[in-house]
Design an enzyme around this catalytic site. Structure first.
Site, mmCIF file in Angstrom:
data_model
loop_
_atom_site.group_PDB
_atom_site.id
_atom_site.type_symbol
_atom_site.label_atom_id
_atom_site.label_comp_id
_atom_site.label_asym_id
_atom_site.label_seq_id
_atom_site.Cartn_x
_atom_site.Cartn_y
_atom_site.Cartn_z
ATOM 1 N N LYS A 8 -23.352 11.172 -9.172
ATOM 2 C CA LYS A 8 -23.807 9.825 -8.839
ATOM 3 C C LYS A 8 -25.316 9.715 -9.019
ATOM 4 O O LYS A 8 -26.053 10.631 -8.669
ATOM 5 C CB LYS A 8 -23.432 9.507 -7.388
ATOM 6 C CG LYS A 8 -23.889 8.151 -6.852
ATOM 7 C CD LYS A 8 -25.193 8.115 -6.075
ATOM 8 C CE LYS A 8 -25.589 9.284 -5.278
ATOM 9 N NZ LYS A 8 -26.941 9.127 -4.615
ATOM 10 N N ASP A 128 -22.020 7.469 0.802
ATOM 11 C CA ASP A 128 -21.797 7.403 -0.645
ATOM 12 C C ASP A 128 -20.341 7.596 -1.035
ATOM 13 O O ASP A 128 -19.973 7.343 -2.189
ATOM 14 C CB ASP A 128 -22.628 8.475 -1.366
ATOM 15 C CG ASP A 128 -24.107 8.144 -1.417
ATOM 16 O OD1 ASP A 128 -24.474 6.993 -1.111
ATOM 17 O OD2 ASP A 128 -24.897 9.035 -1.768
#
Length: 265
Positions: A8, A128
């Site tokens: 990410k 996240d």
């Protein structure tokens, strides 16, 4: 079954305010690289986790690992034995653990489906994790768990990730934020937002890890059209127009730095 835990990156990360619960209100653009950790799974009588790979030795508590926590959060018949090939550095701003948990959610989804409240279960594991479950470009608000998927005009863009091999915990970086609200995410395409956005955690991260400055300086001297720190650091990323430009930049890196070349999903 095999699954990639996609790295990410935050194309932009705007911190808006500190909340009373100790978390921060933020606005970010999540994007994902087509490479990362690798997970393989086979059916088992009980859940098991084995770690291998360059950074596998860092995970000294398998039962407390977020992968084990993700397995425990998802009801299903039977157990799963997972081998985690840890290719991404830990505490690096790449959501590595969150990406691993997201990959577990995808594997369980393919085998058994997910419970209706899976976003809440994912958010309990980390801010996240919900974005990492489907690993598509999205705007995150709140603590990052309020997601708005967006059509990205950056799919396939060559990207280079670089880390000075210095772990950087998220908590101290957020604690070092100066508390100044510098404004919301801009409007426009994902490319426009990336170009005109910022990362409000870069300054406090630099104060804790000056090596980030050397990484940014190097990347800004390449053909990249965007260079920025990801998340709370210490990994930085560079976006390029061509894979050849990306590969040339990677070839010139100091050998002691970690790097990963790929493309945005």
């Amino acid at each position: 079954m095999n699954e990639t835990a996609y790295a990410k990156i935050n194309l932009a990360l705007h911190v808006r305010r500190r909340r009373d619960d100790g978390y921060h209100e933020l606005e970010t653009v999540f994007a994902f690289v087509d490479a990362g950790d690798r997970l393989s799974v086979v059916p088992a009588q009980r859940d098991e986790l084995h770690t291998v790979g360059e950074f596998g030795g860092v995970l000294t508590d398998p039962s407390g690992n977020i992968v084990a926590q993700a397995l425990a959060a998802l009801p299903r018949p039977g157990g799963l034995a997972i081998t985690l090939e840890k290719n991404l550095p830990v505490a690096a701003g790449l959501g590595g653990g969150s990406a691993d948990a997201g990959a577990v959610f995808r594997m369980v989804e393919q085998r058994h489906g997910l419970p209706a409240d899976w976003p809440l279960r994912a958010a309990r594991l980390g801010a996240d994790v919900p974005a990492c479950v489907h690993s598509v470009t999205a705007i995150g608000r709140g603590t990052g768990t309020d997601l708005q998927p967006v059509v990205s005009d950056l799919v396939g863009t060559p990207v280079l990730l670089v880390n000075p091999r210095v772990p950087l915990a998220t908590g101290p970086v957020f604690k070092g934020w100066d508390g100044i609200d510098r404004g919301a995410l801009p409007n426009g395409s994902v490319r426009d937002i990336a170009l005109t956005g910022r990362n409000d955690l870069e300054a406090p991260a630099l104060a804790l890890c000056p090596q980030i400055g050397a990484v940014l300086d190097y990347l800004r001297g390449t053909a990249a059209w965007l260079v920025r720190m990801s998340g709370s650091g210490a990994t930085c990323f560079a976006l390029f127009e061509t894979a050849a430009e990306r590969d040339a930049a990677q070839a010139g890196l100091p050998p002691e730095w970690w790097s990963l070349g790929g493309a945005l999903r």
